[in-house]
Design an enzyme around this catalytic site. Structure first.
Site, PDB file in Angstrom:
ATOM      1  N   TYR A 169      -5.060 -16.763 122.240  1.00 44.01           N
ATOM      2  CA  TYR A 169      -3.734 -16.173 122.061  1.00 44.01           C
ATOM      3  C   TYR A 169      -3.078 -16.538 120.734  1.00 44.01           C
ATOM      4  CZ  TYR A 169      -2.747 -13.621 126.337  1.00 44.01           C
ATOM      5  OH  TYR A 169      -2.729 -12.682 127.328  1.00 44.01           O
ATOM      6  N   GLU A 255     -20.250 -30.930 148.487  1.00 45.37           N
ATOM      7  CA  GLU A 255     -20.115 -29.555 148.006  1.00 45.37           C
ATOM      8  C   GLU A 255     -18.741 -28.972 148.317  1.00 45.37           C
ATOM      9  OE1 GLU A 255     -23.163 -26.839 149.353  1.00 45.37           O
ATOM     10  OE2 GLU A 255     -21.962 -25.081 148.884  1.00 45.37           O
ATOM     11  N   ASP A 307     -24.535 -27.796 151.610  1.00 49.14           N
ATOM     12  CA  ASP A 307     -25.011 -26.923 152.679  1.00 49.14           C
ATOM     13  C   ASP A 307     -26.527 -26.804 152.602  1.00 49.14           C
ATOM     14  OD1 ASP A 307     -22.476 -26.444 153.569  1.00 49.14           O
ATOM     15  OD2 ASP A 307     -22.276 -24.483 152.614  1.00 49.14           O
TER      16      ASP A 307
END
Lengths: 426, 426
Positions: A169, A255, A307
């Site tokens: 920006y 996780e 997982d």
């Protein structure tokens, strides 16, 4: 520790739904648990080995590759400022001598990337290209490079940190699109031989940490045993993090935030001295830097709880090996030697996770699993190969939270203590 | 405060790119800034008004609607436990008398929802339906309801917190799909007349807080002025949060983490005593509860800093009015009377944000803007209507970070101080 906290931290039979389901295996496993002192003995040996290890992360120069390859490193502001000043002086001298100016930019293309097995990392070869100002095809990039150098210089001089978006920006007219300033920022990082964090351009953080760790965040002393259940947000600017202290025996990398919350609320780290950290899913740069920093300075083993699916392993791989587009920065972002604690495909039967808590893998999952079997970081670890092969064969996956089927606190009261007691990691 | 921190906190001309761009307007505005003491005077009056206000959040009973409408409230564990025991006893008595059993479940459908203008909230009407066990069409839901009641009872008895996902996994065979246990959980919450947090079922948090606030997270004292740049992660379990203390004059609610980081690094709260909070985008339940709690207990005005686009306003509306599917819980989740500080459409010209830092609105953006103009929470505020009309007319939007075009610290050094000095909020 208050009475309330101690009570929650204690092991004990789960009050939840035991009678309504055949969970005899869960009870049986619970009975196998030894005393906390015995369990701690298991991890203490590993922790001691980790601390006394003379194992040193190999560098390019150890392999006599430092001239043929390129990596970046963390450098302090004053040395980066000096490099930028030198680049500016070189350009000025070149202009005054009538030769115009150009930057010598390392190539980050995949053809210039090299996997070094000894390092288990991807590094850049030494190919560079000249970014000439007085050339129609490179004038824009040369201008952007000069502008980014001057912006980074201003940021470092003010001793502040900004995001890539902030940088964009400041001169939208020139950069036009953020991808242009982002790409040049990576070029500048390679050119100066320092990490993006050394340029004080940071990514937003989403990780949290809790447990037996004390550190300083911008001069404030943070005691992570006193961060309640919410934990401490991991700071975006790693160079403001310092003076890490810990009496933990290991780092538990989690996780998902649900499992993190369970362990934080149960004050798992009071019973088993550890540091618990999560990036809440896909690892961000700040969390990866923070983990690397803890592992390096505290010399603690890292145990991962993810997982049981290909995605969980991919998350592990990002922590361990990094991602391709940041390959030049890989040595600063990666934490090798993470142990896969669970949930592993073999756990599903070992802990008799009920069929209805396992999920069928989609074709895409299976493909992802097979792809992982081709990855070097998997192939190097025989145990991992076996687990992955089992996952792909059974076509079953499971979330960490599947353990809730044995009671909400089964994770902190039985699963993890037993894992540690049996040194059951790969 | 260290010398380093003070230096960064100080106002001063931006070192960044001033000469390369016509930013005379930015300099002009900077010159309008009065002394910090004068600026603080502006906000002090508002803050005092907020503290002394005898304004009380209206309740249903104030409007004689408590029998015709239904809301839930925060209740402590022992009272919720008692309600569950009573429900179980009622069922047992009904069974023993030979009538089987059923639960009386409030309807949460939109036909049973009512917008009460005096409250500026959506509440539930009093329609309920019988969930009969001995009826083929309702037996499954009645069973799930009984199971959820018993699970929640176990959670409360153990004094722990769990997620919706944990709850689902305790009995996948019965629940089949998480949406089923989630829906019944909301039913149970309405039936018992307590919030979901009172049931100790929590959502994962992603918000962070920093600044002039001290509170207790599960018994740990958290001083948010000493949380470095990363800040303190907002705890998922609001009932473990207590003893809020603050000498702040206002709460600054920030949409994005990049702006949060800027303000945290500049220790904005040291110069202007405030509490800075962000949910990093879409507000999560934990952050909404935390904001509500701060606003209610500390009686501080809330100033919001969001992007100048329809999405920024939508985020404001979630904090202020809640979302339709949690309407029964709206009084606990919503924080009315949030002031829109910026970035407002009129700021783009007032601060002369360069054309290239403004973004064109898509047709979808414009439609979203027009839809917002029909919303009650917008229509009640004439200033907001004007701003939104301007946004839709100019078809321009801008991010908070567009202010970086005037220097990286323009936000903390000029924009916000001037906003406060001029009491420029709506």
């Amino acid at each position: 520790m208050s009475e309330k906290k101690r009570r929650r931290g204690e092991a004990g039979p789960s009050a939840t739904g035991k009678k309504s389901r055949p969970s005899s295996r869960a009870d049986e496993l619970r009975k196998q648990l030894k005393s906390d002192a015995d369990i701690l003995e298991s991890i203490r040996r590993m922790s001691a080995a980790s601390k006394s290890s003379t194992f040193k992360t190999l560098t390019l120069s150890d392999l006599n590759l430092s001239s043929a390859c390129r990596e970046v490193s963390d450098r302090d502001s004053s040395s980066v400022l000096l490099s930028i000043e030198r680049a500016a002086l070189d350009a000025a001298r070149s202009i005054l001598s009538g030769s115009g100016f150009s930057f010598d930019i390392p190539s980050r293309s995949s053809s210039n990337q090299l996997y070094v097995p000894e390092l288990d990392r991807i590094v850049l070869r030494d190919k560079t290209s000249a970014r000439i100002f007085a050339n129609l095809s490179t004038v824009r990039k040369a201008t952007i490079t000069a502008r980014v150098l001057s912006l980074v210089y201003a940021v470092l001089r003010r001793n502040i940190h900004v995001t890539k978006r902030d940088l964009f920006y400041t001169d939208v007219k020139l950069f036009q699109d953020q991808s242009h300033s982002d790409a040049v920022l990576d070029d500048v990082s390679c050119m100066l031989g320092c990490t993006r964090s050394s340029l004080h351009v940071v990514a937003s953080e989403k990780g949290v940490v809790v447990g037996r760790l004390i550190f300083y965040d911008d001069g404030d002393r943070i005691d992570c045993t006193k961060m309640g259940i919410g934990g401490k947000a991991i700071p975006p600017n790693i160079d403001r993090v310092g003076d890490l202290e810990s009496d933990a025996l290991f780092i538990l990398l989690v996780e998902k935030d649900a499992a993190f919350m369970r362990l934080a609320e149960d004050r798992f780290y009071n019973r088993f001295p550890c540091i618990i950290v999560t990036a809440k899913g896909q690892p961000d740069v700040a969390t990866r830097l923070f983990l690397k920093r803890m592992k390096t300075e505290l010399k603690l083993p890292v145990l991962a709880l993810v997982d049981s699916d290909p995605y969980g392993l991919k998350i592990l791989s990002v922590y361990m090996c990094g991602s391709k587009n940041m390959s030049y920065d890989s040595s600063n972002l990666t934490t090798p030697d993470i142990k896969w604690l669970g949930i592993r495909p073999s756990d599903l039967d070992k802990y008799q996770v009920p069929e209805q808590c396992r999920l069928p893998m989609t074709d895409q999952d299976v493909k992802a699993g097979k792809d992982l079997l081709e990855e070097d970081f998997v192939k190097r670890n025989e145990g991992w190969v076996k687990e992955l092969e089992m996952m792909v064969k059974t076509r079953q996956k499971a979330e960490i939270q599947a353990l809730s089927s044995f009671g909400f606190q089964y994770l902190s009261e039985v699963y993890l203590p037993l894992k540690i007691q049996q040194q059951d990691w790969l």
